[in-house]
Design a protein around this motif. Structure first.
Motif, mmCIF file in Angstrom:
data_model
loop_
_atom_site.group_PDB
_atom_site.id
_atom_site.type_symbol
_atom_site.label_atom_id
_atom_site.label_comp_id
_atom_site.label_asym_id
_atom_site.label_seq_id
_atom_site.Cartn_x
_atom_site.Cartn_y
_atom_site.Cartn_z
ATOM 1 N N GLY A 36 28.968 9.462 -14.454
ATOM 2 C CA GLY A 36 28.634 10.421 -13.401
ATOM 3 C C GLY A 36 27.825 9.831 -12.268
ATOM 4 N N ASP A 37 26.697 9.224 -12.603
ATOM 5 C CA ASP A 37 25.738 8.750 -11.614
ATOM 6 C C ASP A 37 26.251 7.470 -10.938
ATOM 7 N N PRO A 38 26.529 7.510 -9.637
ATOM 8 C CA PRO A 38 27.055 6.319 -8.957
ATOM 9 C C PRO A 38 26.111 5.118 -9.029
ATOM 10 N N PHE A 39 24.805 5.347 -8.907
ATOM 11 C CA PHE A 39 23.879 4.212 -8.987
ATOM 12 C C PHE A 39 23.973 3.537 -10.347
ATOM 13 N N LEU A 40 24.010 4.344 -11.395
ATOM 14 C CA LEU A 40 24.105 3.809 -12.753
ATOM 15 C C LEU A 40 25.378 2.987 -12.914
ATOM 16 N N THR A 41 26.488 3.521 -12.428
ATOM 17 C CA THR A 41 27.764 2.809 -12.542
ATOM 18 C C THR A 41 27.736 1.491 -11.782
ATOM 19 N N LEU A 42 27.218 1.503 -10.559
ATOM 20 C CA LEU A 42 27.187 0.276 -9.759
ATOM 21 C C LEU A 42 26.233 -0.755 -10.353
ATOM 22 N N ALA A 43 25.062 -0.303 -10.799
ATOM 23 C CA ALA A 43 24.098 -1.237 -11.395
ATOM 24 C C ALA A 43 24.671 -1.863 -12.664
ATOM 25 N N SER A 71 17.179 4.738 -12.763
ATOM 26 C CA SER A 71 17.375 5.373 -11.466
ATOM 27 C C SER A 71 16.919 4.390 -10.394
ATOM 28 N N PRO A 72 17.273 4.633 -9.134
ATOM 29 C CA PRO A 72 16.793 3.723 -8.082
ATOM 30 C C PRO A 72 15.274 3.596 -8.089
ATOM 31 N N GLU A 73 14.607 4.717 -8.247
ATOM 32 C CA GLU A 73 13.146 4.699 -8.206
ATOM 33 C C GLU A 73 12.552 3.925 -9.380
ATOM 34 N N ARG A 91 20.532 -14.056 -8.806
ATOM 35 C CA ARG A 91 21.377 -13.359 -7.844
ATOM 36 C C ARG A 91 21.592 -11.905 -8.242
ATOM 37 N N LYS A 92 21.880 -11.647 -9.515
ATOM 38 C CA LYS A 92 22.096 -10.266 -9.957
ATOM 39 C C LYS A 92 20.811 -9.449 -9.864
ATOM 40 N N THR A 93 19.676 -10.099 -10.111
ATOM 41 C CA THR A 93 18.389 -9.406 -9.956
ATOM 42 C C THR A 93 18.211 -8.955 -8.515
ATOM 43 N N GLU A 94 18.540 -9.828 -7.577
ATOM 44 C CA GLU A 94 18.456 -9.477 -6.156
ATOM 45 C C GLU A 94 19.394 -8.323 -5.813
ATOM 46 N N TYR A 95 20.615 -8.399 -6.324
ATOM 47 C CA TYR A 95 21.615 -7.375 -6.016
ATOM 48 C C TYR A 95 21.178 -6.000 -6.509
ATOM 49 N N ILE A 96 20.693 -5.944 -7.750
ATOM 50 C CA ILE A 96 20.305 -4.645 -8.315
ATOM 51 C C ILE A 96 19.077 -4.090 -7.598
ATOM 52 N N SER A 97 18.129 -4.947 -7.260
ATOM 53 C CA SER A 97 16.942 -4.490 -6.527
ATOM 54 C C SER A 97 17.333 -3.969 -5.150
ATOM 55 N N ASP A 98 18.218 -4.680 -4.467
ATOM 56 C CA ASP A 98 18.668 -4.255 -3.142
ATOM 57 C C ASP A 98 19.443 -2.945 -3.231
ATOM 58 N N ARG A 102 18.546 0.645 -1.363
ATOM 59 C CA ARG A 102 19.481 1.331 -0.476
ATOM 60 C C ARG A 102 19.782 2.761 -0.948
ATOM 61 N N PHE A 103 19.827 2.955 -2.255
ATOM 62 C CA PHE A 103 19.984 4.321 -2.776
ATOM 63 C C PHE A 103 18.730 5.145 -2.502
ATOM 64 N N ALA A 104 17.581 4.551 -2.720
ATOM 65 C CA ALA A 104 16.316 5.286 -2.563
ATOM 66 C C ALA A 104 16.075 5.704 -1.117
ATOM 67 N N ASP A 105 16.477 4.846 -0.169
ATOM 68 C CA ASP A 105 16.208 5.201 1.239
ATOM 69 C C ASP A 105 17.359 5.964 1.903
#
Length: 204
Positions: A36-43, A71-73, A91-98, A102-105
């Motif tokens: 369901g949650d797009p952030f969860l799926t992408l992360a 969650s993003p937060e 690299r993956k750490t950077e991607y997930i943090s970024d 982007r979701f949070a803002d």
């Protein structure tokens, strides 16, 4: 919850393709499950890039141990070194943090996706760091439950097609031609092909 088209797709695939029908019948009581949650799926998809399902599950379990609700937060509250210690590459750490930022803002406009075609969603997503076509396709399949996604760059899918249909190495062009026969249910065919390789269901 089972996608509303799942049983219809199974019947259609089974009628037109005996090999696919046999694979489907081996797994009668399971189906694709949306988080369901797009952030969860992408992360989770970023975690799973270029590693096995089992390895991805191990890394994801460590992340969930740090934050019971991903969650993003909550991800933004994790120290970078702790996120990396879960088994993520730099690299993956950077991607997930970024992605979390982007979701949070509000830079990622999830509300637009349901009204967009598959290719439009992919084009929107690949503007994000760490999101390529494969990761966008995982979101289409596992979050938006689009029925006709065919992630041909996926090595597991390629292996499953070779094993089930050809018993030898074949070109992506030939695989794409085979995949076209499963339309408009290529997401379902892909999920069953993954399942034919790995006892652990693929989930993003």
């Amino acid at each position: 919850m089972k996608p509303e088209y799942w049983e219809r797709a199974k019947r259609s695939l089974g009628r037109r393709d005996p090999v696919m029908g046999a694979i489907v019948r081996r797994y009668p009581r399971i189906h694709l499950v949306s988080r369901g949650d797009p952030f969860l799926t992408l992360a989770r998809s970023i975690v799973g890039q270029q590693i096995s399902v089992k390895a991805a599950q191990s890394v994801w379990s460590r992340i969930c141990a740090l934050v019971p609700v991903v969650s993003p937060e909550s991800v933004l509250e994790i120290r970078i070194k702790d996120l990396r210690a879960c088994g993520l590459s730099d690299r993956k750490t950077e991607y997930i943090s970024d992605l979390a930022r982007r979701f949070a803002d509000g830079a990622v406009q999830v509300h637009r996706w349901p009204d967009m075609g598959d290719e439009e969603v992919i084009e929107d997503l690949i503007q994000l760091r760490g999101i390529g076509r494969w990761t966008a396709e995982m979101l289409l399949m596992f979050s938006l439950l689009r029925p006709d996604v065919f992630p041909l760059d996926d090595l597991g899918l390629q292996k499953a097609i070779r094993r089930a249909y050809f018993k030898r190495k074949v070109s992506l062009k030939i695989m794409a031609k085979l995949g076209a026969t499963w339309s408009p249910w290529r997401s379902v065919a892909t999920w069953y092909l993954w399942r034919s390789l790995d006892p652990l269901p693929v989930e993003y």
